[in-house]
Design a protein around this motif. Structure first.
Motif, short mmCIF file in Angstrom:
data_model
loop_
_atom_site.label_atom_id
_atom_site.label_comp_id
_atom_site.label_asym_id
_atom_site.label_seq_id
_atom_site.Cartn_x
_atom_site.Cartn_y
_atom_site.Cartn_z
N LEU A 197 44.33 42.69 43.17
CA LEU A 197 43.74 43.86 43.82
C LEU A 197 44.81 44.67 44.55
O LEU A 197 44.79 45.91 44.52
CB LEU A 197 42.65 43.43 44.80
CG LEU A 197 41.90 44.58 45.49
CD1 LEU A 197 41.23 45.49 44.46
CD2 LEU A 197 40.85 44.04 46.47
N GLU A 198 45.75 43.98 45.18
CA GLU A 198 46.82 44.68 45.88
C GLU A 198 47.65 45.54 44.93
O GLU A 198 47.96 46.70 45.23
CB GLU A 198 47.72 43.66 46.59
CG GLU A 198 48.79 44.29 47.46
CD GLU A 198 49.56 43.24 48.24
OE1 GLU A 198 49.67 43.37 49.47
OE2 GLU A 198 50.06 42.28 47.61
N GLU A 208 51.56 50.70 51.97
CA GLU A 208 51.63 50.52 53.42
C GLU A 208 50.33 50.94 54.12
O GLU A 208 50.11 50.60 55.29
CB GLU A 208 52.81 51.31 54.01
CG GLU A 208 52.77 52.81 53.76
CD GLU A 208 53.49 53.21 52.49
OE1 GLU A 208 53.88 54.38 52.39
OE2 GLU A 208 53.67 52.35 51.60
N ASP A 209 49.47 51.66 53.41
CA ASP A 209 48.19 52.07 53.98
C ASP A 209 47.03 51.23 53.46
O ASP A 209 45.87 51.62 53.57
CB ASP A 209 47.92 53.55 53.67
CG ASP A 209 48.91 54.47 54.38
OD1 ASP A 209 49.26 54.17 55.53
OD2 ASP A 209 49.34 55.46 53.77
N ALA A 250 38.90 41.54 49.37
CA ALA A 250 38.49 42.83 49.92
C ALA A 250 39.72 43.63 50.35
O ALA A 250 40.77 43.06 50.63
CB ALA A 250 37.56 42.61 51.12
N ALA A 251 39.54 44.94 50.41
CA ALA A 251 40.65 45.80 50.83
C ALA A 251 40.13 47.06 51.50
O ALA A 251 39.10 47.62 51.11
CB ALA A 251 41.53 46.17 49.64
N ALA A 252 40.86 47.48 52.52
CA ALA A 252 40.65 48.78 53.14
C ALA A 252 41.90 49.60 52.83
O ALA A 252 43.00 49.24 53.28
CB ALA A 252 40.45 48.64 54.64
N ALA A 253 41.74 50.66 52.03
CA ALA A 253 42.89 51.44 51.57
C ALA A 253 42.70 52.90 51.97
O ALA A 253 41.65 53.50 51.67
CB ALA A 253 43.04 51.33 50.06
N LYS A 254 43.68 53.46 52.65
CA LYS A 254 43.59 54.84 53.12
C LYS A 254 44.42 55.78 52.24
O LYS A 254 45.50 55.43 51.77
CB LYS A 254 44.09 54.96 54.56
CG LYS A 254 43.14 54.37 55.59
CD LYS A 254 43.57 54.76 56.99
CE LYS A 254 42.56 54.27 58.01
NZ LYS A 254 42.91 54.68 59.39
#
Length: 258
Positions: A197-198, A208-209, A250-254
């Motif tokens: 996922l990364e 980095e976000d 899970a991921a929070a990506a901006k």
């Protein structure tokens, strides 16, 4: 330092001897010991209700209560609830938008592939470029959906394009999981690791976000595979993290500010 070497050796060997003795402890006593010290000997496993070739629930545990994977998903969303704001897009319905965004949400959109879906405001396939409006959303909630899309990178690229600068994509995917037996069986393509996922997210958004995490351990994975629900297990056991047994990734990506 040399003078202490024999004592260090004695301590190490002593610990090994102790572990060998503990391994021979009879089961009634061994089961009272901390699990890191004692395990049942070969042939001594009591499978109990898990000693069957069919799971206890064939519906992920929905028929018994809140599924264990949903417990992890909702913990993740709760921790990131401050990002569920402004204009929010969710897939299928807007339950999590309302629950975790509340009054922070100014406009709620729902994406669905079926034009007859009663709450859909946008109809289409996110793996198809141009399905979503450009730079439109402050937050996109994508829970347990990406694995149903063969072209995952294409879908993520479309989602990234649809985020406003500074907007956040909240995504969860299955790790260790049963495969759906019903409507989604024929489009269930993937289970992902944290590394997978990364890398997928890094191909469309700045690394980095992006914060990627896993939830689960061998107890949680076993219970989820059997279809147990949250009220049947100890949340304290579910909260122990062992990255070798990811039930949910899970991921929070901006999207970076421009």
């Amino acid at each position: 330092m040399t003078a202490f070497f024999p004592f260090r050796r004695l301590g190490r060997f002593g610990r090994l001897q102790l572990l060998r003795l503990v391994a021979q402890t009879p089961a009634p006593i061994g089961r009272l010991m901390p699990r890191r010290f004692w395990t049942p000997p070969p042939g001594g496993i009591d499978f109990g209700d898990f000693g069957r070739t069919e799971p206890i629930s064939v519906d992920f545990g929905f028929d018994r209560g809140l599924p264990i994977d949903r417990y992890f998903i909702e913990r993740f969303l709760e921790r990131n609830s401050s990002t569920v704001r402004g204009r929010v897009l969710e897939i299928g319905d807007n339950e999590y938008t309302v629950r975790f965004g509340g009054t922070q949400v100014e406009k709620s959109d729902v994406l669905h592939v079926d034009a007859t879906h009663p709450v859909a405001t946008i109809v289409g396939d996110i793996s198809v470029p141009g399905t979503l409006p450009d730079r439109a959303f402050d937050c996109i909630i994508l829970t347990q959906t990406l694995h149903l899309i063969f072209d995952m990178r294409g879908a993520l690229a479309e989602l990234a394009r649809a985020l406003k600068p500074g907007g956040t994509l909240l995504v969860t995917v299955p790790g260790i999981s049963p495969v759906d037996r019903g409507a989604w069986r024929h489009t269930w393509y993937w289970s992902l690791t944290e590394n997978a996922l990364e890398r997928l997210l890094a191909s469309v958004l700045a690394k980095e976000d992006t914060e990627v995490e896993t939830f689960g351990n061998v107890f949680a994975a076993t219970c989820f595979l059997q279809g147990l629900s949250l009220h049947e297990v100890s949340p304290a056991k579910l909260d122990v993290l062992d990255k070798s047994f990811p039930v949910i990734v899970a991921a929070a990506a901006k999207r970076p500010l421009e």
